[in-house]
Motif scaffolding. Sequence first.
Motif, PDB file in Angstrom:
ATOM      1  N   THR A  63       0.851  -1.201   0.000  1.00  0.00           N
ATOM      2  CA  THR A  63       0.000   0.000   0.000  1.00  0.00           C
ATOM      3  C   THR A  63       0.884   1.248   0.000  1.00  0.00           C
ATOM      4  O   THR A  63       0.618   2.197  -0.722  1.00  0.00           O
ATOM      5  CB  THR A  63      -0.943   0.045   1.226  1.00  0.00           C
ATOM      6  OG1 THR A  63      -0.163   0.059   2.436  1.00  0.00           O
ATOM      7  CG2 THR A  63      -1.907  -1.136   1.225  1.00  0.00           C
ATOM      8  N   HIS A  64       1.920   1.223   0.824  1.00  0.00           N
ATOM      9  CA  HIS A  64       2.857   2.346   0.845  1.00  0.00           C
ATOM     10  C   HIS A  64       4.139   1.879   1.528  1.00  0.00           C
ATOM     11  O   HIS A  64       4.132   0.928   2.308  1.00  0.00           O
ATOM     12  CB  HIS A  64       2.252   3.569   1.533  1.00  0.00           C
ATOM     13  CG  HIS A  64       1.951   3.367   2.986  1.00  0.00           C
ATOM     14  ND1 HIS A  64       0.969   2.508   3.443  1.00  0.00           N
ATOM     15  CD2 HIS A  64       2.516   3.905   4.093  1.00  0.00           C
ATOM     16  CE1 HIS A  64       0.932   2.544   4.762  1.00  0.00           C
ATOM     17  NE2 HIS A  64       1.867   3.365   5.191  1.00  0.00           N
ATOM     18  N   ALA A  65       5.225   2.588   1.229  1.00  0.00           N
ATOM     19  CA  ALA A  65       6.551   2.053   1.554  1.00  0.00           C
ATOM     20  C   ALA A  65       7.093   2.531   2.895  1.00  0.00           C
ATOM     21  O   ALA A  65       8.295   2.742   3.046  1.00  0.00           O
ATOM     22  CB  ALA A  65       7.519   2.382   0.423  1.00  0.00           C
ATOM     23  N   VAL A  67       8.143   1.822   6.818  1.00  0.00           N
ATOM     24  CA  VAL A  67       8.832   0.642   7.359  1.00  0.00           C
ATOM     25  C   VAL A  67       7.880  -0.339   8.041  1.00  0.00           C
ATOM     26  O   VAL A  67       8.155  -1.537   8.106  1.00  0.00           O
ATOM     27  CB  VAL A  67       9.974   1.080   8.307  1.00  0.00           C
ATOM     28  CG1 VAL A  67       9.405   1.747   9.569  1.00  0.00           C
ATOM     29  CG2 VAL A  67      10.888  -0.080   8.663  1.00  0.00           C
ATOM     30  N   ASP A  68       6.727   0.151   8.516  1.00  0.00           N
ATOM     31  CA  ASP A  68       5.784  -0.774   9.172  1.00  0.00           C
ATOM     32  C   ASP A  68       4.958  -1.568   8.162  1.00  0.00           C
ATOM     33  O   ASP A  68       4.191  -2.451   8.555  1.00  0.00           O
ATOM     34  CB  ASP A  68       4.868  -0.041  10.168  1.00  0.00           C
ATOM     35  CG  ASP A  68       4.158   1.166   9.596  1.00  0.00           C
ATOM     36  OD1 ASP A  68       4.708   1.792   8.661  1.00  0.00           O
ATOM     37  OD2 ASP A  68       3.067   1.507  10.081  1.00  0.00           O
ATOM     38  N   HIS A  69       5.120  -1.275   6.876  1.00  0.00           N
ATOM     39  CA  HIS A  69       4.342  -1.991   5.850  1.00  0.00           C
ATOM     40  C   HIS A  69       5.225  -2.790   4.880  1.00  0.00           C
ATOM     41  O   HIS A  69       4.744  -3.733   4.264  1.00  0.00           O
ATOM     42  CB  HIS A  69       3.433  -1.016   5.094  1.00  0.00           C
ATOM     43  CG  HIS A  69       2.429  -0.364   6.004  1.00  0.00           C
ATOM     44  ND1 HIS A  69       1.117  -0.771   6.097  1.00  0.00           N
ATOM     45  CD2 HIS A  69       2.570   0.637   6.910  1.00  0.00           C
ATOM     46  CE1 HIS A  69       0.488  -0.048   7.014  1.00  0.00           C
ATOM     47  NE2 HIS A  69       1.357   0.824   7.520  1.00  0.00           N
ATOM     48  N   ILE A  70       6.499  -2.399   4.765  1.00  0.00           N
ATOM     49  CA  ILE A  70       7.397  -3.157   3.864  1.00  0.00           C
ATOM     50  C   ILE A  70       8.525  -3.846   4.629  1.00  0.00           C
ATOM     51  O   ILE A  70       9.396  -4.462   4.029  1.00  0.00           O
ATOM     52  CB  ILE A  70       8.017  -2.261   2.766  1.00  0.00           C
ATOM     53  CG1 ILE A  70       8.939  -1.176   3.368  1.00  0.00           C
ATOM     54  CG2 ILE A  70       6.939  -1.641   1.885  1.00  0.00           C
ATOM     55  CD1 ILE A  70       9.820  -0.475   2.317  1.00  0.00           C
ATOM     56  N   GLY A 176      -4.886   0.412   3.638  1.00  0.00           N
ATOM     57  CA  GLY A 176      -3.574   0.838   4.141  1.00  0.00           C
ATOM     58  C   GLY A 176      -3.730   1.937   5.178  1.00  0.00           C
ATOM     59  O   GLY A 176      -4.597   1.861   6.051  1.00  0.00           O
ATOM     60  N   ASP A 177      -2.922   2.982   5.063  1.00  0.00           N
ATOM     61  CA  ASP A 177      -3.011   4.078   6.031  1.00  0.00           C
ATOM     62  C   ASP A 177      -3.813   5.264   5.484  1.00  0.00           C
ATOM     63  O   ASP A 177      -3.811   6.340   6.076  1.00  0.00           O
ATOM     64  CB  ASP A 177      -1.614   4.546   6.453  1.00  0.00           C
ATOM     65  CG  ASP A 177      -0.954   3.534   7.390  1.00  0.00           C
ATOM     66  OD1 ASP A 177      -1.561   2.469   7.639  1.00  0.00           O
ATOM     67  OD2 ASP A 177       0.159   3.813   7.867  1.00  0.00           O
ATOM     68  N   ALA A 178      -4.517   5.073   4.356  1.00  0.00           N
ATOM     69  CA  ALA A 178      -5.409   6.131   3.875  1.00  0.00           C
ATOM     70  C   ALA A 178      -6.584   6.288   4.824  1.00  0.00           C
ATOM     71  O   ALA A 178      -7.036   7.398   5.113  1.00  0.00           O
ATOM     72  CB  ALA A 178      -5.903   5.809   2.464  1.00  0.00           C
ATOM     73  N   GLY A 223      -4.786  -0.409   7.559  1.00  0.00           N
ATOM     74  CA  GLY A 223      -3.388  -0.680   7.890  1.00  0.00           C
ATOM     75  C   GLY A 223      -3.159  -0.806   9.388  1.00  0.00           C
ATOM     76  O   GLY A 223      -2.211  -1.456   9.831  1.00  0.00           O
ATOM     77  N   HIS A 224      -4.033  -0.143  10.155  1.00  0.00           N
ATOM     78  CA  HIS A 224      -3.965  -0.201  11.620  1.00  0.00           C
ATOM     79  C   HIS A 224      -5.388  -0.209  12.158  1.00  0.00           C
ATOM     80  O   HIS A 224      -6.224   0.560  11.689  1.00  0.00           O
ATOM     81  CB  HIS A 224      -3.230   1.033  12.189  1.00  0.00           C
ATOM     82  CG  HIS A 224      -1.846   1.209  11.631  1.00  0.00           C
ATOM     83  ND1 HIS A 224      -0.713   0.721  12.247  1.00  0.00           N
ATOM     84  CD2 HIS A 224      -1.409   1.809  10.490  1.00  0.00           C
ATOM     85  CE1 HIS A 224       0.358   1.017  11.529  1.00  0.00           C
ATOM     86  NE2 HIS A 224      -0.033   1.679  10.445  1.00  0.00           N
ATOM     87  N   GLY A 225      -5.642  -1.054  13.157  1.00  0.00           N
ATOM     88  CA  GLY A 225      -6.966  -1.120  13.765  1.00  0.00           C
ATOM     89  C   GLY A 225      -7.777  -2.283  13.217  1.00  0.00           C
ATOM     90  O   GLY A 225      -7.362  -2.971  12.284  1.00  0.00           O
TER      91      GLY A 225
HETATM   92 ZN    ZN Z   1       1.323   2.350   8.903  1.00  0.00          ZN
END
Ligand code: ZN
Length: 243
Positions: A63-65, A67-70, A176-178, A223-225
Motif C-alpha cells: 500500500t505504501h513504503a 517501514v511498518d508496511h514493507i 492501508g493508512d489512507a 493498515g492499523h486497527g
Molecule cells: Zn502504517
Amino acid sequence: MQIDQTSDGSYLVSTEGVNWTILADDTGVTLVDAGYPGDFSAVLDSMKQLGHGLDSLRAVLVTHAHVDHIGSIPQLLSAVSVPVYTSTEESRHARREYLQQATPLDVARNALLPGMLHWSAHIVAKGALRNVAVPTATGVPLNVPLDVPGNPVPFVLPGHTSGHTCFVVGDVVITGDALCTGHMLSRTTGPQVLPAFFDHDRAQHLSTLSMLATLDTTVMHPGHGPIYRGSLAEAVEKALIEL
Ligand SMILES: [Zn+2]
C-alpha cells in the motif's frame, strides 16, 4: 496476532502495531503489506495458520513504503523469489529513490501524544530504525485486476505518501493508512486518519479521501486497527468529523 476471514479468500492479519492482508485462491497467496522487519516470523506464521508455506506465495503488494508496511519484504525475498507490486509512484518510494516517512525529529516533536513512549519502544524493538528498501518494487497498471491470487484492483489515494495505493478485492477494500480504525497512538477505534505528522501531505490526504466514499465495498481492511464493516461513505464522513 489475530486472523479474521472477511470473504472467500481474504484475511486480515492484525497485530498490536500493524496489519497485513492475505489473499488466497487455488493459484496461491498474495500478501498485501508485510509488517515491520521484526514481523517476519509473524508473517510466515500467519500464512502457515491458513495452510500456506512460503512456496505458495506468488506476489507481495504494497500500500505504501513505510517501514511498518514493507519491513519484512527483504527477508521474504531472500527466501523466495516473487514480484513486489504497487503503483508506479509508490514503487519509486519502495526502491528508496526518496523517503516520505516521519523522522525521529517528527516523533520527538509529538512526544506528548498519549501512548508515544510505549509506541516508540514497540517500533524500535520491531526494527523501525532499520533502513529498508525494496529495489525490485515494480509499478503496475491501475484500476484493472492484477494477475495475482485474489485479482485485487489497485488505485492510488495520495497524501499519506505520494503514491499510496489501495486495493479492491470483491466486497473488500484494503485501505492501508489512507483510512484506519485504530492505532497505538489513538485512544479511539472506528474510522479515523492517523496523526498528521505521519502524512507526507495532509491536505492532499484529506481531500482525496472522498474517493473512498464512492466505493460500494462492504468491508475495509485498514493498515492499523480492526476490520470495519459498513458503508465507506459513512466511514469517511466519521473520520473527517473526528479530526
Ligand atoms: Zn502504517
